[in-house]
Design a protein around this motif. Structure first.
Motif, PDB file in Angstrom:
ATOM      1  N   LEU A  89      42.223   4.706  48.987  1.00 39.63           N
ATOM      2  CA  LEU A  89      43.422   4.898  48.170  1.00 39.63           C
ATOM      3  C   LEU A  89      43.104   5.358  46.749  1.00 39.63           C
ATOM      4  CD1 LEU A  89      45.732   1.888  49.120  1.00 39.63           C
ATOM      5  CD2 LEU A  89      46.176   4.311  49.501  1.00 39.63           C
ATOM      6  N   THR A  90      41.948   4.965  46.216  1.00 35.40           N
ATOM      7  CA  THR A  90      41.631   5.265  44.822  1.00 35.40           C
ATOM      8  C   THR A  90      40.734   6.486  44.647  1.00 35.40           C
ATOM      9  OG1 THR A  90      39.747   3.744  44.934  1.00 35.40           O
ATOM     10  CG2 THR A  90      41.845   2.852  44.150  1.00 35.40           C
ATOM     11  N   GLN A  91      40.455   7.210  45.707  1.00 35.74           N
ATOM     12  CA  GLN A  91      39.598   8.377  45.529  1.00 35.74           C
ATOM     13  C   GLN A  91      40.308   9.419  44.668  1.00 35.74           C
ATOM     14  OE1 GLN A  91      38.629  10.190  49.239  1.00 35.74           O
ATOM     15  NE2 GLN A  91      40.712  10.781  49.735  1.00 35.74           N
ATOM     16  N   PRO A  92      39.567  10.201  43.881  1.00 34.54           N
ATOM     17  CA  PRO A  92      40.176  11.132  42.927  1.00 34.54           C
ATOM     18  C   PRO A  92      41.114  12.122  43.596  1.00 34.54           C
ATOM     19  CG  PRO A  92      37.832  10.879  42.493  1.00 34.54           C
ATOM     20  CD  PRO A  92      38.103  10.177  43.779  1.00 34.54           C
ATOM     21  N   ALA A  93      42.115  12.529  42.839  1.00 36.02           N
ATOM     22  CA  ALA A  93      43.101  13.474  43.376  1.00 36.02           C
ATOM     23  C   ALA A  93      42.473  14.827  43.677  1.00 36.02           C
ATOM     24  CB  ALA A  93      44.255  13.630  42.380  1.00 36.02           C
ATOM     25  N   LEU A  94      41.465  15.204  42.897  1.00 33.85           N
ATOM     26  CA  LEU A  94      40.800  16.482  43.166  1.00 33.85           C
ATOM     27  C   LEU A  94      40.101  16.474  44.515  1.00 33.85           C
ATOM     28  CD1 LEU A  94      39.279  17.433  39.693  1.00 33.85           C
ATOM     29  CD2 LEU A  94      41.064  18.636  40.939  1.00 33.85           C
ATOM     30  N   LEU A  95      39.571  15.315  44.915  1.00 32.01           N
ATOM     31  CA  LEU A  95      38.960  15.235  46.239  1.00 32.01           C
ATOM     32  C   LEU A  95      40.004  15.266  47.347  1.00 32.01           C
ATOM     33  CD1 LEU A  95      36.122  12.578  45.796  1.00 32.01           C
ATOM     34  CD2 LEU A  95      35.906  15.043  46.024  1.00 32.01           C
ATOM     35  N   CYS A  96      41.171  14.729  47.075  1.00 33.52           N
ATOM     36  CA  CYS A  96      42.238  14.729  48.086  1.00 33.52           C
ATOM     37  C   CYS A  96      42.740  16.141  48.357  1.00 33.52           C
ATOM     38  CB  CYS A  96      43.386  13.841  47.637  1.00 33.52           C
ATOM     39  SG  CYS A  96      42.967  12.093  47.484  1.00 33.52           S
ATOM     40  N   PHE A  97      42.912  16.919  47.298  1.00 34.82           N
ATOM     41  CA  PHE A  97      43.495  18.256  47.442  1.00 34.82           C
ATOM     42  C   PHE A  97      42.449  19.368  47.430  1.00 34.82           C
ATOM     43  CE2 PHE A  97      47.023  15.681  46.048  1.00 34.82           C
ATOM     44  CZ  PHE A  97      48.114  16.203  46.732  1.00 34.82           C
ATOM     45  N   GLY A  98      41.198  19.045  47.284  1.00 36.37           N
ATOM     46  CA  GLY A  98      40.160  20.064  47.262  1.00 36.37           C
ATOM     47  C   GLY A  98      39.929  20.657  45.890  1.00 36.37           C
ATOM     48  N   ASN A  99      40.990  21.080  45.235  1.00 32.70           N
ATOM     49  CA  ASN A  99      40.933  21.593  43.867  1.00 32.70           C
ATOM     50  C   ASN A  99      42.325  21.483  43.269  1.00 32.70           C
ATOM     51  OD1 ASN A  99      42.289  23.541  45.286  1.00 32.70           O
ATOM     52  ND2 ASN A  99      40.721  25.114  45.081  1.00 32.70           N
ATOM     53  N   LEU A 100      42.462  21.939  42.052  1.00 27.87           N
ATOM     54  CA  LEU A 100      43.759  21.856  41.384  1.00 27.87           C
ATOM     55  C   LEU A 100      44.719  22.861  42.008  1.00 27.87           C
ATOM     56  CD1 LEU A 100      45.200  20.397  39.049  1.00 27.87           C
ATOM     57  CD2 LEU A 100      44.586  22.316  37.588  1.00 27.87           C
ATOM     58  N   PRO A 101      45.794  22.389  42.667  1.00 34.54           N
ATOM     59  CA  PRO A 101      46.691  23.334  43.345  1.00 34.54           C
ATOM     60  C   PRO A 101      47.393  24.249  42.349  1.00 34.54           C
ATOM     61  CG  PRO A 101      47.076  21.067  44.078  1.00 34.54           C
ATOM     62  CD  PRO A 101      46.234  20.990  42.854  1.00 34.54           C
ATOM     63  N   LYS A 102      47.613  25.485  42.760  1.00 34.38           N
ATOM     64  CA  LYS A 102      48.322  26.455  41.932  1.00 34.38           C
ATOM     65  C   LYS A 102      49.781  26.603  42.348  1.00 34.38           C
ATOM     66  CE  LYS A 102      44.161  29.139  40.901  1.00 34.38           C
ATOM     67  NZ  LYS A 102      43.507  30.468  40.954  1.00 34.38           N
ATOM     68  N   GLU A 103      50.081  26.310  43.592  1.00 37.77           N
ATOM     69  CA  GLU A 103      51.465  26.413  44.062  1.00 37.77           C
ATOM     70  C   GLU A 103      52.285  25.269  43.462  1.00 37.77           C
ATOM     71  OE1 GLU A 103      53.849  26.684  48.322  1.00 37.77           O
ATOM     72  OE2 GLU A 103      51.675  26.644  48.254  1.00 37.77           O
ATOM     73  N   LYS A 426      35.960  33.086  40.256  1.00 37.51           N
ATOM     74  CA  LYS A 426      37.043  32.145  40.561  1.00 37.51           C
ATOM     75  C   LYS A 426      36.749  30.749  40.008  1.00 37.51           C
ATOM     76  CE  LYS A 426      38.791  34.457  44.707  1.00 37.51           C
ATOM     77  NZ  LYS A 426      39.082  34.314  46.150  1.00 37.51           N
ATOM     78  N   GLU A 427      35.486  30.355  40.052  1.00 38.48           N
ATOM     79  CA  GLU A 427      35.091  29.032  39.563  1.00 38.48           C
ATOM     80  C   GLU A 427      34.347  29.143  38.236  1.00 38.48           C
ATOM     81  OE1 GLU A 427      35.972  26.223  40.914  1.00 38.48           O
ATOM     82  OE2 GLU A 427      37.006  27.186  42.583  1.00 38.48           O
ATOM     83  N   ALA A 428      34.668  30.166  37.456  1.00 36.05           N
ATOM     84  CA  ALA A 428      33.937  30.382  36.205  1.00 36.05           C
ATOM     85  C   ALA A 428      34.140  29.231  35.229  1.00 36.05           C
ATOM     86  CB  ALA A 428      34.378  31.705  35.573  1.00 36.05           C
ATOM     87  N   ALA A 429      35.341  28.651  35.194  1.00 34.94           N
ATOM     88  CA  ALA A 429      35.599  27.549  34.263  1.00 34.94           C
ATOM     89  C   ALA A 429      34.754  26.321  34.617  1.00 34.94           C
ATOM     90  CB  ALA A 429      37.081  27.194  34.276  1.00 34.94           C
ATOM     91  N   SER A 430      34.604  26.026  35.904  1.00 37.24           N
ATOM     92  CA  SER A 430      33.777  24.884  36.310  1.00 37.24           C
ATOM     93  C   SER A 430      32.318  25.108  35.958  1.00 37.24           C
ATOM     94  CB  SER A 430      33.924  24.632  37.819  1.00 37.24           C
ATOM     95  OG  SER A 430      35.269  24.373  38.161  1.00 37.24           O
ATOM     96  N   TRP A 431      31.829  26.324  36.206  1.00 38.60           N
ATOM     97  CA  TRP A 431      30.434  26.626  35.847  1.00 38.60           C
ATOM     98  C   TRP A 431      30.255  26.577  34.333  1.00 38.60           C
ATOM     99  CZ3 TRP A 431      27.096  26.092  39.498  1.00 38.60           C
ATOM    100  CH2 TRP A 431      27.416  26.433  40.821  1.00 38.60           C
TER     101      TRP A 431
END
Length: 1207
Positions: A89-103, A426-431
């Motif tokens: 239940l407490t796992q991070p939201a980013l892990l639940c959705f894979g990445n930050l949704p854009k839709e 696409k992942e330039a901000a993370s890098w």
């Protein structure tokens, strides 16, 4: 999401957990099963995470799970299940959705889950929950490794993951903006401290027996110190230092000065008495939209703030171009929390740091960690080394990470992140965020080494000197900052990254400059990419030296002496050919090019006066390449040999450039198009010059990055502003390149700085701005174009021209530039090009170089100037192709003209010429020679004239049609244009051999195959050819199609020798040895050819058995399998023959009627003859229906096939 909207099964499961009465929680008998059901529901939730949201809305964790955890932890199975559920239940939201949704819809679900996680974090901020976790963890750690079970290790890991998940929940920015206030994160840290969990973490970090939890502990520690400043944390509880008090006083003074300036401005704006009419004024010298002067409708006190941009809507910046936002926010926690964290840091450094960082480094190098876990290592390195440096500097506490290996590890990761940011857009901000962490670690390493320089301990200073000596020696460490500045992108890298980069560069330059001064001279490593050309065979030494005749007159003068030597050698029958080998079988050079090189070698020997070697080489080449009589026929006489050598001597053979020409060309050009260029890294050493290294920063990209950071001088710290001014001062004063800052945007920034009411607090910036402005106005008095230069960023070359005068750079580099072309030289070049462009077998540029006796030119200079003059369309027109030397003698040209006149009225002119010409040559060579002689104007005139043949009777003459098809197919292949086939081997007898072999006894072969029972495989082969033809027509491209037998009959036929012989005659390619399994229909066969092959496979015996009309069968009548097979075969053969003869243009309307007669209304219910590819044939029947002459009959046939499929 409200509770009443929960799923009924989920609601029933939650109700079966238990209930809370006061402070006591009463669990239900099915509590354990209900927890397991909830885990199962979470495992099967949808992509919107609906189960997670419903449980969060129902507050299951706050009202049920936490009470169960604290009051029923003695029930071990239930406790384990609750921990599992809480971790999920407490796992991070980013892990639940894979990445930050854009839709937008998914973004809403993401934010909703994040809200529930923040509620969980507040619920966990209690001493009871962490007390239970600490007790359980302590009991598990008390067990030795031999007593600890696998379930115990899983529970330890789950407890650590639960603590990690709770600490990872991001803070609510609206509630945690105030410093010195207890936020939810602070309350959580205080609960951890009260429960004693922090001591257990220190034990896990320091124990050598618990190394498997190193990464988990490091991750928890990094989340505990999130938003904390290590330098501020180190000074907690020690009172305010004098430096901090002076910094606060300066900041307050700046704010007071700005406030007073604003009050003064408001007082001067207008008088006490308000006037409704402020007046209108004409501003002379300032134009409005038209040609008139500007009219100003406000008071004069507002004129100073006038701008043409007033009232305009600001231009919206697209999201992809907006500057990156700051994600890390530092805040000051409550005092008691900061004191706890300070003590934790001190204990961690003394007891855990070196062992934990060594263990984590080992995990990373052995790839035992997860992806990107090295970021925690770099964060811990930067944070704890900064804390150690600010508290009480003791290098021994951080000795594990204070080494050259650590520098190398950080530099490697920083370079990797930098490259990935450029490639993975696409992942330039993370890098970029990971690169920022690595940069902070690198900065702290440099700061620690710099702090070691002033240590009173001699051993510490010596260690610092050794580390600096290694760092400054290696080139990668020096080039790192230049690369980061040049590729800085504010769209994905925030302003804080630029600030840290500027400060780290300032520290590195200061350390490097001080180190150079102390050493006197510094030797460093230098790596240079050396361009090395691919070496080819060197010509004869006499040719290389250049002492050879070049003009035709000189060649004619040399020939009499050579002729005497050749006559003496020709009469010597004992001339040995063993010492000369013109062919290298192991070489990768094609045979054609080796033959051309042999021809050039013969000419070189003649030019060098080596007649015996030339004659020996000619005879050896004749033995290797006898075809075409290029080196003479086998029964050539000595006199003819001498004449052939004379022709070779005077022939303009293309040859490669000499070494001297290549050397001169490499100085002026970067590379040759026709030569392969190899880059080799050459490592050397050189004496280091600090000013030369500083010149690398004198470029517009670096200056623009510094100016970008200087624009926020009011928000920058005093140290950051000092770093900016110091670098710009180095460029302007030390390098005398103040013109790099002569840019309009920089001057606007200086204007804002000088007019700032609090400019007194930025004395260093003000002094530097006045210095630059003074230099500019001094230059503008001499160079009036300096005002125009303000509009552009400049490089060092433009700066030198601005200060030393325009054209000074051209005078310096005039010796390096290529000489200009005079009108007389251009006219001579035009004449040479027009005279040599149509000469057969020679390189135009080589001929021009041989006759151009003016200023020395290179090949590339001549090619580019020909393109500039419009004589050529592109540089690619002069690219060297393979040197295919084919000499045409006068007798051979006359023979070619005679054959052309003899066969010019035939259907296949080129084919007859190739059959009858004496010296066999390739089709492309004959076509080129015919065009050069002017016998034909276009290649199209040499194409074979096709005659449309209509077979009078298709079915009785199947074997003859196969024979005709093979002949016509071969002729059609020969007739294809061969502009791109100049690399094929010469010789025209291959086509005749193939043609003769294809005509060989097709009638007997087909009859024998039918007699042996291969009728069904022949029909399958026919269908495969038809499908391949249809596919190639639809796709527009062709590729080899394998013939895959799916039935036993077809497989036996493919293994039969006579069937394989038929396949070869039809042009089907056998499988390649060791690589392929099946025979393949080659890609070169066109759809028309494939249909002719398929139509010619019909045998007369089968067609003669067909009756004029087929008797319809009674539906209930049962016939034998053999009768069904014969009738169906007859129907299929008639339909296929009609379709494919129609497509190939071989059937007349009368034949279509004859073949199409006979009813097709009834058919057997089972299809026994059609092979496994029934569906493809069915589609072919539909696709071919519009092309047939009898649509009604074809429609009946299709109906019959579909009926059979249904049955």
């Amino acid at each position: 999401m409200d509770l009443h909207m929960m799923n009924c099964e989920l609601l029933a499961t939650c109700s079966a957990l238990g209930y809370l009465e006061g402070d006591t929680y009463h669990k239900e008998p099915d509590c354990l099963e209900s927890v397991k059901d909830l885990i199962r529901y979470l495992r099967h939730e949808d992509e919107t995470r609906d189960v997670r949201q419903q449980l969060g809305a129902a507050q299951i964790l706050q009202s049920d799970l936490l009470p169960i955890l604290t009051q029923h932890h003695q029930d071990k199975p239930l406790f384990d299940a609750v921990i599992r559920l809480m971790v999920n239940l407490t796992q991070p939201a980013l892990l639940c959705f894979g990445n930050l949704p854009k839709e937008p819809s998914f973004r809403h679900h993401f934010l909703q889950v994040l809200t529930y996680l923040q509620a969980y974090k507040e619920a966990f901020a209690s001493e009871k929950a962490f007390g239970v976790l600490s007790e359980t963890l302590y009991e598990l750690l008390q067990l030795g490794w031999e007593e600890r079970q696998e379930e115990d290790n899983l529970l330890i890991e789950r407890i650590l993951l639960l603590v990690r998940n709770i600490l990872h929940v991001p803070a609510d920015l609206d509630q945690e903006k105030i410093d010195d206030d207890a936020s939810a994160h602070d309350q959580l840290l205080w609960a951890i401290h009260l429960s004693g969990l922090d001591d257990l973490l220190l034990f896990l970090a320091s124990s050598s027996a618990e190394q498997q939890w190193s990464l988990h502990v490091l991750e928890i520690v990094s989340l505990m110190f999130r938003d904390q400043n290590p330098e501020q944390l180190a000074g907690v509880g020690q009172g305010r230092l004098a430096q901090e008090r002076s910094a606060d006083f300066a900041e307050l003074e700046v704010l007071r000065q700005r406030e007073m300036a604003e009050k003064k401005t408001r007082a001067l704006q207008r008088g006490n008495r308000h006037s409704r009419f402020g007046g209108s004024y004409i501003v002379q010298g300032l134009k409005s939209i038209g040609e008139r002067d500007l009219i100003f409708h406000k008071g004069l006190h507002n004129l100073r703030n006038y701008s043409s941009d007033l009232g305009k809507q600001p231009k919206k910046v697209p999201k992809r171009r907006q500057a990156a936002r700051e994600l890390s926010i530092q805040r000051r926690s409550a005092l008691n929390v900061r004191l706890f964290l300070r003590d934790f840091c001190s204990e961690f450094l003394e007891n855990c740091y070196n062992r934990l960082m060594g263990s984590v480094k080992d995990h990373l190098l052995r790839e035992k960690a997860q992806q990107h876990d090295e970021t925690y290592y770099m964060w811990a390195l930067a944070f704890f080394m900064a804390f150690n440096r600010a508290a009480s500097f003791r290098p021994g506490l951080v000795s594990e990470t204070l080494s050259v290996r650590t520098f190398h590890f950080i530099e490697q990761n920083l370079t990797n992140y930098y490259e990935m940011m450029l490639t993975d857009r696409k992942e330039a901000a993370s890098w970029a965020r990971r690169m920022h962490l690595a940069l902070k670690a690198y900065q702290e390493l440099l700061a620690t080494v710099n702090e070691m320089d002033i240590s009173p301990d001699e051993a510490v200073r010596e260690s610092s000197r050794i580390i600096k000596n290694n760092i400054f020696y290696v080139m990668e460490y020096r080039e790192l900052f230049l690369a980061l500045f040049r590729k800085f992108d504010e769209r994905c890298q925030p302003r804080s990254f630029l600030r840290d980069l500027v400060e780290t560069t300032h520290l590195f330059l200061k350390m490097l400059e001080r180190f150079c001064r102390s050493r006197g001279n510094l030797v460093v490593q230098n790596k240079q990419k050396k361009r090395r050309k691919k070496k080819k065979k060197v010509l004869d030494q006499a040719i290389v030296s250049g002492n050879v005749p070049s003009s035709p007159e000189e060649v004619e003068a040399v020939w009499p002496a050579l002729a005497e030597q050749l006559q003496c050698c020709a009469q010597n029958s004992e001339l040995s050919m063993d010492s000369v080998v013109p062919f290298d079988a192991a070489s990768e050079v094609p045979v054609e090019e080796q033959r051309a090189e042999a021809m050039v070698r013969i000419q070189d020997c003649l030019l060098a006066g080596q007649a015996p070697q030339a004659l020996t080489l000619l005879r050896s080449a004749r033995e290797v390449w006898p075809e075409g009589d290029v080196f003479g026929s086998q029964d050539i006489s000595p006199e003819e040999e001498i004449q052939l050598l004379k022709q070779i001597l005077s022939a303009p053979l293309p040859r490669q450039q000499g070494p001297e020409e290549r050397g001169a060309e490499e100085e002026e050009e970067e590379e040759e198009e026709e030569e392969e260029e190899l880059q080799v890294v050459q490592v050397s050493e050189k004496e280091f010059n600090f000013l030369d290294y500083l010149k690398r920063f004198a470029c517009s990209t670096v200056v623009r990055a510094y100016v970008l950071l200087l624009r926020s001088y009011q928000q920058n710290s005093a140290h950051t502003n000092h770093c900016i001014v110091k670098m710009l001062h180095r460029l302007a004063h030390d390098l005398k390149m103040e013109a790099l800052l002569f840019q309009l945007s920089v001057f606007c920034l200086f204007n804002r700085l000088l007019s700032d009411p609090a400019a007194g607090a930025y004395k260093e910036l003000v002094t530097f701005a006045k210095y630059i402005l003074g230099k500019f106005f001094a230059l503008a008095a001499v160079n009036q174009k300096a005002f125009v230069e303000l509009l552009f960023w400049k490089n060092t070359a433009v700066v030198r021209e601005m200060t030393e005068g325009y054209g000074s750079l051209d005078d310096r580099s005039s010796s390096r530039r290529a000489p200009t072309w005079s009108p007389k030289e251009e006219a001579h070049l035009r004449e040479l090009y027009l005279a040599n462009k149509d000469v057969e077998g020679q390189d135009v540029v080589e001929a021009i170089l041989a006759h151009l006796n003016t200023v020395p030119r290179t090949r590339k200079q001549i090619i580019h100037h020909l393109v500039q003059m419009g004589l050529a369309d592109s540089v690619k027109d002069f690219q060297r192709k393979g040197t295919h030397i084919v000499l045409w003698t006068g007798d051979q040209e006359l023979e070619l003209q005679r054959l052309f006149e003899e066969f010019r009225d035939s259907d296949d002119v080129l084919g007859h010429i190739m059959k009858n010409i004496t010296a066999k040559r390739s089709r492309a060579r004959i076509v080129d020679k015919l065009l050069a002689l002017g016998l034909v104007a276009e290649r199209r005139e040499l194409y074979k004239k096709r005659r449309k043949k209509l077979a009078s009777s298709i079915l009785p003459n199947g074997a003859e049609s196969l024979k005709d098809f093979c002949q016509e197919d071969l002729e059609e292949e020969e007739n294809l244009p061969e502009e791109d086939s100049e690399e094929e081997e010469e010789g025209g007898s291959e086509a005749e051999q193939v043609q003769g072999s294809l005509v060989l006894s097709n009638e007997n072969l087909g009859q024998s195959l039918h007699q042996e029972g291969f009728s069904i495989p022949l029909l399958w082969l026919q269908n495969c050819l038809i499908r391949a033809a249809d596919d190639r027509e639809e796709d527009g491209c062709s590729q080899a199609v394998p013939l895959v037998p799916l039935t036993e009959e077809n497989e036996e036929a493919m293994e039969n020798e006579q069937f394989q012989q038929l396949l070869r005659k039809l042009g089907v390619r056998p499988p390649a040895s060791g690589q392929e399994t099946f025979w393949r229909i080659p890609a070169k066969l066109s759809p028309t050819q494939l249909r002719r092959v398929a139509a010619s496979l019909s045998q007369p015996e089968e067609e003669q058995k067909l009756q004029p009309e087929l008797q319809p069968k009674v539906p209930g009548e049962q016939g034998s399998d053999e009768e069904h097979c014969k009738e169906h075969r007859a129907q299929a053969l008639r339909a296929l023959v009609l379709a494919h003869t129609k497509k190939a243009g071989l059937a007349s309307p009368e034949e279509e009627d004859a073949i199409g007669k006979g009813p097709l209304k009834a058919a057997p219910k089972k299809r026994q003859l059609l092979d496994s590819d029934e569906e493809q044939e069915e589609d072919e029947g539909r696709n071919r229906a519009p092309e047939l002459g009898a649509p009604g009959i074809q429609k009946k046939k299709r109906y019959q096939i579909e009926d059979d499929e249904d049955d």
